[in-house]
Design a protein around this motif. Sequence first.
Motif, short mmCIF file in Angstrom:
data_model
loop_
_atom_site.label_atom_id
_atom_site.label_comp_id
_atom_site.label_asym_id
_atom_site.label_seq_id
_atom_site.Cartn_x
_atom_site.Cartn_y
_atom_site.Cartn_z
N ALA A 79 -23.82 -3.12 28.34
CA ALA A 79 -24.87 -4.15 28.47
C ALA A 79 -24.82 -5.11 27.29
O ALA A 79 -24.92 -6.34 27.48
CB ALA A 79 -26.25 -3.49 28.57
N SER A 80 -24.66 -4.59 26.09
CA SER A 80 -24.58 -5.46 24.91
C SER A 80 -23.36 -6.37 24.98
O SER A 80 -23.45 -7.57 24.70
CB SER A 80 -24.53 -4.63 23.63
N ALA A 81 -22.23 -5.80 25.34
CA ALA A 81 -21.00 -6.59 25.44
C ALA A 81 -21.15 -7.67 26.49
O ALA A 81 -20.73 -8.83 26.28
CB ALA A 81 -19.82 -5.67 25.78
N ALA A 82 -21.75 -7.33 27.63
CA ALA A 82 -21.91 -8.31 28.70
C ALA A 82 -22.79 -9.48 28.26
O ALA A 82 -22.43 -10.64 28.44
CB ALA A 82 -22.51 -7.64 29.94
N VAL A 83 -23.93 -9.19 27.66
CA VAL A 83 -24.84 -10.26 27.26
C VAL A 83 -24.19 -11.13 26.19
O VAL A 83 -24.33 -12.36 26.20
CB VAL A 83 -26.20 -9.68 26.80
N GLU A 84 -23.45 -10.51 25.26
CA GLU A 84 -22.73 -11.30 24.25
C GLU A 84 -21.73 -12.24 24.92
O GLU A 84 -21.68 -13.43 24.59
CB GLU A 84 -21.96 -10.37 23.30
N ASN B 13 -17.92 -17.31 33.84
CA ASN B 13 -16.60 -17.20 33.22
C ASN B 13 -16.32 -15.84 32.59
O ASN B 13 -15.28 -15.66 31.98
CB ASN B 13 -16.44 -18.29 32.16
N THR B 14 -17.24 -14.92 32.72
CA THR B 14 -17.07 -13.59 32.13
C THR B 14 -16.68 -12.61 33.23
O THR B 14 -17.32 -12.55 34.27
CB THR B 14 -18.37 -13.13 31.46
N THR B 15 -15.64 -11.85 32.97
CA THR B 15 -15.18 -10.86 33.95
C THR B 15 -15.62 -9.46 33.55
O THR B 15 -15.91 -9.19 32.37
CB THR B 15 -13.64 -10.88 34.06
N VAL B 16 -15.63 -8.58 34.52
CA VAL B 16 -15.91 -7.17 34.26
C VAL B 16 -14.86 -6.60 33.30
O VAL B 16 -15.19 -5.83 32.39
CB VAL B 16 -15.98 -6.37 35.57
N ALA B 17 -13.62 -7.01 33.47
CA ALA B 17 -12.55 -6.54 32.58
C ALA B 17 -12.84 -6.92 31.13
O ALA B 17 -12.66 -6.10 30.22
CB ALA B 17 -11.20 -7.10 33.03
N ALA B 18 -13.30 -8.14 30.92
CA ALA B 18 -13.61 -8.59 29.55
C ALA B 18 -14.79 -7.81 28.97
O ALA B 18 -14.79 -7.46 27.79
CB ALA B 18 -13.91 -10.09 29.55
N ILE B 19 -15.79 -7.54 29.81
CA ILE B 19 -16.96 -6.76 29.36
C ILE B 19 -16.52 -5.36 28.94
O ILE B 19 -16.87 -4.87 27.86
CB ILE B 19 -18.03 -6.67 30.46
N ALA B 20 -15.73 -4.71 29.79
CA ALA B 20 -15.26 -3.35 29.49
C ALA B 20 -14.42 -3.34 28.22
O ALA B 20 -14.58 -2.46 27.37
CB ALA B 20 -14.47 -2.80 30.68
N ALA C 288 -23.30 -1.85 39.47
CA ALA C 288 -22.66 -2.23 40.74
C ALA C 288 -21.84 -3.50 40.59
O ALA C 288 -20.80 -3.66 41.24
CB ALA C 288 -23.72 -2.42 41.82
N ASP C 289 -22.30 -4.42 39.76
CA ASP C 289 -21.60 -5.67 39.52
C ASP C 289 -22.08 -6.27 38.21
O ASP C 289 -22.95 -5.70 37.55
CB ASP C 289 -21.79 -6.66 40.68
N LYS C 290 -21.53 -7.40 37.82
CA LYS C 290 -21.86 -7.95 36.51
C LYS C 290 -23.27 -8.52 36.46
O LYS C 290 -23.84 -8.63 35.37
CB LYS C 290 -20.82 -8.97 36.04
N ARG C 291 -23.88 -8.86 37.60
CA ARG C 291 -25.29 -9.28 37.61
C ARG C 291 -26.21 -8.13 37.27
O ARG C 291 -27.23 -8.30 36.61
CB ARG C 291 -25.68 -9.82 38.99
N GLU C 292 -25.84 -6.95 37.76
CA GLU C 292 -26.71 -5.77 37.60
C GLU C 292 -26.92 -5.41 36.13
O GLU C 292 -27.92 -4.79 35.78
CB GLU C 292 -26.13 -4.59 38.38
N VAL C 293 -26.00 -5.81 35.28
CA VAL C 293 -26.16 -5.56 33.84
C VAL C 293 -27.48 -6.17 33.36
O VAL C 293 -28.19 -5.59 32.54
CB VAL C 293 -24.99 -6.17 33.04
N LEU C 294 -27.83 -7.33 33.89
CA LEU C 294 -29.03 -8.04 33.46
C LEU C 294 -30.31 -7.49 34.08
O LEU C 294 -31.41 -7.78 33.61
CB LEU C 294 -28.90 -9.53 33.80
#
Length: 192
Positions: free
Chosen positions: A13-18, A27-34, A49-55
């Motif tokens: 979650a922290s990585a995704a929001v950053e 422009n942010t991918t799941v691969a980049a978040i991981a 489930a997807d990158k929206r769900e992080v939020l």
Amino acid sequence: MGRWAPGAQGRLASAAVELYGEHGFENTTVAAIAERAGLTERTFFRHFADKREVLFSGSAELQSRLVGGVEAAPADRAPMEVIAAALLAVDGFFEDRRDHARRRQAVIDANAELQERELRKMASLAAALAAALRQRGVGELASNLAAEAGMAVFRVAFEAWVKGTDDRTLTDVIRAAMVELRHLTSGEAPAR
């Protein structure tokens, strides 16, 4: 760090929001978040489930606290008093997450699709509050009005808290917003 390391969901979650803040949500991918979290994509999908769900992953816990607040309120309370108690039941849920909440909100504010998702989440929370009020014997119209008014208070208070520069807690801002609503509906002048 291994994929089973503790705190994987929080790190993701922290990585995704950053990354959403740095590169934009689209422009942010799941691969980049991981990768930023030091985990695998497979681990990401174990938690989201997807990158929206992080939020929006805290929605179920928030709903549980709100509904629990309705259920725990004394039986003799008026519907808006019950809703106020429910809103105050979120005490502590956000307090250690103010910086994260600010960054999360900036991402949502910058994306129409995420704004729509946020509105659906708020509508779902209002429906859950209304259902909990009906379980207490409150009529449908009164339940719906009280729940919608309560969620309006929550949205306004949350926005003020996220944008605020003072040390007030979200609970403090919710209390102030409830007092302001009482003044607005009673015709009393607010004490400033």
